[in-house]
Design a protein around this motif. Structure first.
Motif, PDB file in Angstrom:
ATOM      1  N   ILE A 154       0.849  -1.192   0.000  1.00  0.00           N
ATOM      2  CA  ILE A 154       0.000   0.000   0.000  1.00  0.00           C
ATOM      3  C   ILE A 154       0.878   1.234   0.000  1.00  0.00           C
ATOM      4  O   ILE A 154       1.829   1.352   0.787  1.00  0.00           O
ATOM      5  CB  ILE A 154      -0.923   0.004   1.230  1.00  0.00           C
ATOM      6  CG1 ILE A 154      -1.809  -1.258   1.215  1.00  0.00           C
ATOM      7  CG2 ILE A 154      -1.788   1.263   1.282  1.00  0.00           C
ATOM      8  CD1 ILE A 154      -2.653  -1.433   2.459  1.00  0.00           C
ATOM      9  N   CYS A 155       0.551   2.171  -0.895  1.00  0.00           N
ATOM     10  CA  CYS A 155       1.318   3.409  -0.998  1.00  0.00           C
ATOM     11  C   CYS A 155       0.846   4.390   0.066  1.00  0.00           C
ATOM     12  O   CYS A 155      -0.360   4.575   0.264  1.00  0.00           O
ATOM     13  CB  CYS A 155       1.152   4.025  -2.386  1.00  0.00           C
ATOM     14  SG  CYS A 155       2.039   5.610  -2.577  1.00  0.00           S
ATOM     15  N   PHE A 188      -2.814   4.021  -4.521  1.00  0.00           N
ATOM     16  CA  PHE A 188      -2.393   2.740  -5.086  1.00  0.00           C
ATOM     17  C   PHE A 188      -2.241   1.678  -3.995  1.00  0.00           C
ATOM     18  O   PHE A 188      -1.690   1.925  -2.916  1.00  0.00           O
ATOM     19  CB  PHE A 188      -1.071   2.880  -5.828  1.00  0.00           C
ATOM     20  CG  PHE A 188      -0.574   1.577  -6.406  1.00  0.00           C
ATOM     21  CD1 PHE A 188      -1.070   1.112  -7.611  1.00  0.00           C
ATOM     22  CD2 PHE A 188       0.354   0.804  -5.718  1.00  0.00           C
ATOM     23  CE1 PHE A 188      -0.639  -0.109  -8.142  1.00  0.00           C
ATOM     24  CE2 PHE A 188       0.793  -0.408  -6.236  1.00  0.00           C
ATOM     25  CZ  PHE A 188       0.289  -0.861  -7.454  1.00  0.00           C
ATOM     26  N   SER A 189      -2.730   0.476  -4.309  1.00  0.00           N
ATOM     27  CA  SER A 189      -2.516  -0.684  -3.445  1.00  0.00           C
ATOM     28  C   SER A 189      -2.618  -1.930  -4.308  1.00  0.00           C
ATOM     29  O   SER A 189      -3.343  -1.952  -5.306  1.00  0.00           O
ATOM     30  CB  SER A 189      -3.537  -0.731  -2.308  1.00  0.00           C
ATOM     31  OG  SER A 189      -4.846  -0.667  -2.822  1.00  0.00           O
ATOM     32  N   ALA A 190      -1.886  -2.958  -3.942  1.00  0.00           N
ATOM     33  CA  ALA A 190      -1.859  -4.175  -4.754  1.00  0.00           C
ATOM     34  C   ALA A 190      -1.535  -5.377  -3.892  1.00  0.00           C
ATOM     35  O   ALA A 190      -0.883  -5.264  -2.847  1.00  0.00           O
ATOM     36  CB  ALA A 190      -0.827  -4.046  -5.877  1.00  0.00           C
ATOM     37  N   ASN A 191      -2.028  -6.535  -4.351  1.00  0.00           N
ATOM     38  CA  ASN A 191      -1.594  -7.789  -3.766  1.00  0.00           C
ATOM     39  C   ASN A 191      -0.150  -8.011  -4.205  1.00  0.00           C
ATOM     40  O   ASN A 191       0.202  -7.771  -5.365  1.00  0.00           O
ATOM     41  CB  ASN A 191      -2.483  -8.940  -4.245  1.00  0.00           C
ATOM     42  CG  ASN A 191      -2.260 -10.215  -3.447  1.00  0.00           C
ATOM     43  OD1 ASN A 191      -1.147 -10.687  -3.303  1.00  0.00           O
ATOM     44  ND2 ASN A 191      -3.347 -10.773  -2.938  1.00  0.00           N
ATOM     45  N   GLU A 228       9.041   1.342  -4.419  1.00  0.00           N
ATOM     46  CA  GLU A 228       8.578   2.565  -5.076  1.00  0.00           C
ATOM     47  C   GLU A 228       7.198   2.358  -5.685  1.00  0.00           C
ATOM     48  O   GLU A 228       6.942   1.358  -6.362  1.00  0.00           O
ATOM     49  CB  GLU A 228       9.560   2.970  -6.182  1.00  0.00           C
ATOM     50  CG  GLU A 228       9.170   4.248  -6.912  1.00  0.00           C
ATOM     51  CD  GLU A 228      10.092   4.558  -8.084  1.00  0.00           C
ATOM     52  OE1 GLU A 228       9.647   4.395  -9.239  1.00  0.00           O
ATOM     53  OE2 GLU A 228      11.258   4.939  -7.830  1.00  0.00           O
ATOM     54  N   CYS A 229       6.292   3.295  -5.448  1.00  0.00           N
ATOM     55  CA  CYS A 229       4.937   3.195  -5.966  1.00  0.00           C
ATOM     56  C   CYS A 229       4.930   3.349  -7.483  1.00  0.00           C
ATOM     57  O   CYS A 229       5.482   4.327  -8.006  1.00  0.00           O
ATOM     58  CB  CYS A 229       4.053   4.273  -5.333  1.00  0.00           C
ATOM     59  SG  CYS A 229       2.376   4.318  -6.011  1.00  0.00           S
ATOM     60  N   PRO A 230       4.316   2.414  -8.228  1.00  0.00           N
ATOM     61  CA  PRO A 230       4.290   2.519  -9.693  1.00  0.00           C
ATOM     62  C   PRO A 230       3.303   3.566 -10.199  1.00  0.00           C
ATOM     63  O   PRO A 230       3.336   3.909 -11.379  1.00  0.00           O
ATOM     64  CB  PRO A 230       3.859   1.112 -10.119  1.00  0.00           C
ATOM     65  CG  PRO A 230       3.045   0.600  -8.981  1.00  0.00           C
ATOM     66  CD  PRO A 230       3.666   1.181  -7.741  1.00  0.00           C
ATOM     67  N   GLN A 231       2.438   4.072  -9.319  1.00  0.00           N
ATOM     68  CA  GLN A 231       1.430   5.039  -9.762  1.00  0.00           C
ATOM     69  C   GLN A 231       1.903   6.479  -9.597  1.00  0.00           C
ATOM     70  O   GLN A 231       1.872   7.252 -10.551  1.00  0.00           O
ATOM     71  CB  GLN A 231       0.138   4.838  -8.964  1.00  0.00           C
ATOM     72  CG  GLN A 231      -1.003   5.765  -9.368  1.00  0.00           C
ATOM     73  CD  GLN A 231      -2.318   5.341  -8.745  1.00  0.00           C
ATOM     74  OE1 GLN A 231      -2.902   4.323  -9.128  1.00  0.00           O
ATOM     75  NE2 GLN A 231      -2.798   6.106  -7.776  1.00  0.00           N
ATOM     76  N   GLY A 270       5.818   7.892  -3.799  1.00  0.00           N
ATOM     77  CA  GLY A 270       5.419   7.269  -2.547  1.00  0.00           C
ATOM     78  C   GLY A 270       6.153   5.961  -2.297  1.00  0.00           C
ATOM     79  O   GLY A 270       6.716   5.347  -3.216  1.00  0.00           O
ATOM     80  N   THR A 271       6.164   5.542  -1.051  1.00  0.00           N
ATOM     81  CA  THR A 271       6.810   4.297  -0.646  1.00  0.00           C
ATOM     82  C   THR A 271       5.748   3.244  -0.371  1.00  0.00           C
ATOM     83  O   THR A 271       4.744   3.509   0.300  1.00  0.00           O
ATOM     84  CB  THR A 271       7.660   4.505   0.623  1.00  0.00           C
ATOM     85  OG1 THR A 271       8.649   5.509   0.358  1.00  0.00           O
ATOM     86  CG2 THR A 271       8.341   3.212   1.044  1.00  0.00           C
TER      87      THR A 271
END
Length: 484
Positions: free
Chosen positions: A280-281, A286-289, A299-302, A306-307
């Motif tokens: 979770i960013c 952004f959040s992902a499994n 690093e957040c891909p969106q 963000g971390t």
């Protein structure tokens, strides 16, 4: 014989005429005589009908102590609390009896789900749990599902499965409607039924079992663009659902798995017991499994600034955009504006009904007491009269009257107020039971109601707050209680 009958029949006719006259009198002037009966001879106030002593939560089902044979199987807080409270009872590995209080909560959750699904155009149906192997072989999932698919043969040797999901069945159903028009789309069909998955190691009670209740919805659209709009509409309905329950739920990017399709999201309740790892960013939405990204990615891909922080979650819902994966195989067509046959675009959307109940208990409860989302509590109010034989014994009548007053003054609480009639027990022991079962409001009717300014002790279990209220104040408080 004939002379005897000639003597009897006149007496019978006389009796019938007399009964007829009495009946006419009772419906005319005699009614006034009944009205004149003194009020003091009327029967005593009827006792409350929802008595704790009559609720089917047997004490012997609650024993999950160290010497109990079930102790080794209790693997999480929600499972332990639900068994201790007599809400569930194990039958086979991964399968449970749902006792009456649990069924009440589940029916309330189903009503909320119905409201949200029908609010976006969903239509409810019911499909067979027993599905032909031919359907699953056509979609090539008969072998793909592996041992998780519970298979069986009938007496004729035909292969079937107990469906864990119904993409094949619903697509076949729609394909049989050869007159489906684009004007009828989007078509959203859903059901809430038992499902079966042959989990290798079922655990965590209702969080991961072999048999469970699920809401599964299937959408049919005219185009990819329209299908994405439907997808977003369902995701928003899921968000509203969890907001209404007061549960913090995160929508995360997910893998499509053996369901297939082009897009997938999970709805996760953050919890340490959760089996899913989430990224979770902290700076954006952004959040992902973790299975969709590299586990060591930070690093957040969106937003790129963000971390990503890892946490655990319990999956309570899953959405898929399927495209034409199933509609093409089963020939689920509709007629477009030019009256030409076109293959429908599909989506499927699941909610774990029994898993939501257990997950809510898992994240909201203390170690010793169940705490429900307010809308899902089996009963909203528990009234505790004093112990029998105590100095406050006369307050019992006041407690019984209160139950009826609440039902009359607050229609939404009819059937939601229980009366703890186990007056052989102390107030303290019954309060402990009430806390364990998680009634949102517990009303102690004691010495305070016998004073010149009667007061009721009200315990709000969600907040832990205790108040002393007049009857009017109590009614004002409970008037704000929302039910479904």
């Amino acid at each position: 014989m004939e002379p005897i009958m000639n003597q009897i029949w006149p007496k019978i006719f006389q009796h019938i005429r007399r009964a007829s006259v009495l009946s006419r009198r009772s419906h005319s002037g005699c009614a006034a005589e009944h009205a004149a009966v003194p009020a003091s001879t009327s029967p005593r106030l009827i006792r409350p009908t929802l008595l704790v002593s009559r609720l089917y939560q047997p004490a012997n089902l609650r024993d999950v102590g160290p010497d109990n044979r079930l102790q080794g199987e209790v693997t999480c807080k929600s499972q332990r609390l639900m068994q201790q409270a007599g809400l569930i009872h194990p039958s086979n590995p991964g399968c449970y009896y749902y006792l009456p209080a649990t069924v009440r909560s589940m029916e309330k959750l189903i009503r909320i789900i119905d409201q949200e699904m029908q609010g976006i155009g969903g239509q409810k149906l019911d499909m067979p749990s027993l599905c032909s192997a031919d359907l699953w072989k056509t979609s090539e999932r008969w072998d793909l599902m592996g041992k998780e698919l519970l298979r069986l043969k009938d007496r004729h040797g035909a292969d079937y499965c107990l469906a864990p999901t119904h993409e094949e069945a619903v697509t076949t159903l729609v394909a049989h409607q050869t007159t489906l028009s684009y004007r009828q789309l989007p078509l959203l069909l859903y059901q809430i039924t038992r499902k079966f998955r042959d989990e290798p190691k079922p655990k965590f009670g209702l969080l991961r079992g072999r048999e469970f209740y699920m809401k599964d919805m299937y959408s049919f659209d005219v185009s990819e663009e329209a299908a994405y709009e439907t997808y977003e509409s369902v995701c928003q309905a899921y968000t509203r659902l969890f907001d209404r329950l007061g549960l913090r739920c995160v929508q995360v990017q997910a893998d499509t798995g053996n369901i297939g399709g082009k897009l997938s999201h999970e709805f996760q309740l953050p919890a340490d017991i959760g089996e899913d790892r989430l990224l979770i960013c902290g700076s954006c939405s952004f959040s992902a499994n973790v299975e969709t990204l590299s586990s060591d990615r930070t690093e957040c891909p969106q937003c790129t600034t963000g971390t990503l922080v890892e946490s655990k979650g319990i999956e309570v819902g899953h959405t898929f955009y399927l495209g034409k994966k199933y509609s093409h195989v089963f020939n689920a067509n509709f007629s477009n504006a030019q009256n030409k046959p076109c293959i429908a675009e599909m989506g499927c959307f699941g909610l774990g009904v029994t898993r939501i109940l257990a997950a809510a208990i898992e994240v909201m409860s203390t170690e010793d007491s169940i705490r429900w989302p307010g809308l899902l509590a089996p009963y909203q109010v528990c009234v505790l009269p004093p112990k029998k034989g105590s100095k406050m014994d006369e307050a019992t009548v006041v407690a019984e009257e209160l139950v009826h007053t609440l039902g009359e003054a607050l229609p939404q609480l009819r059937g939601e107020v229980v009366f703890d009639d186990r007056t052989q027990m102390t107030i303290g022991k019954r309060l402990k039971d009430a806390s364990r079962l998680g009634y949102p409001y517990v009303i102690v009717v004691g010495q305070g109601v016998l004073e010149e300014m009667p007061r009721y002790e009200v315990i709000c279990q969600q907040t832990g707050e205790t108040m002393h209220l007049s009857k009017d104040g109590l009614i004002d408080l409970l008037r704000r209680v929302e039910t479904v």
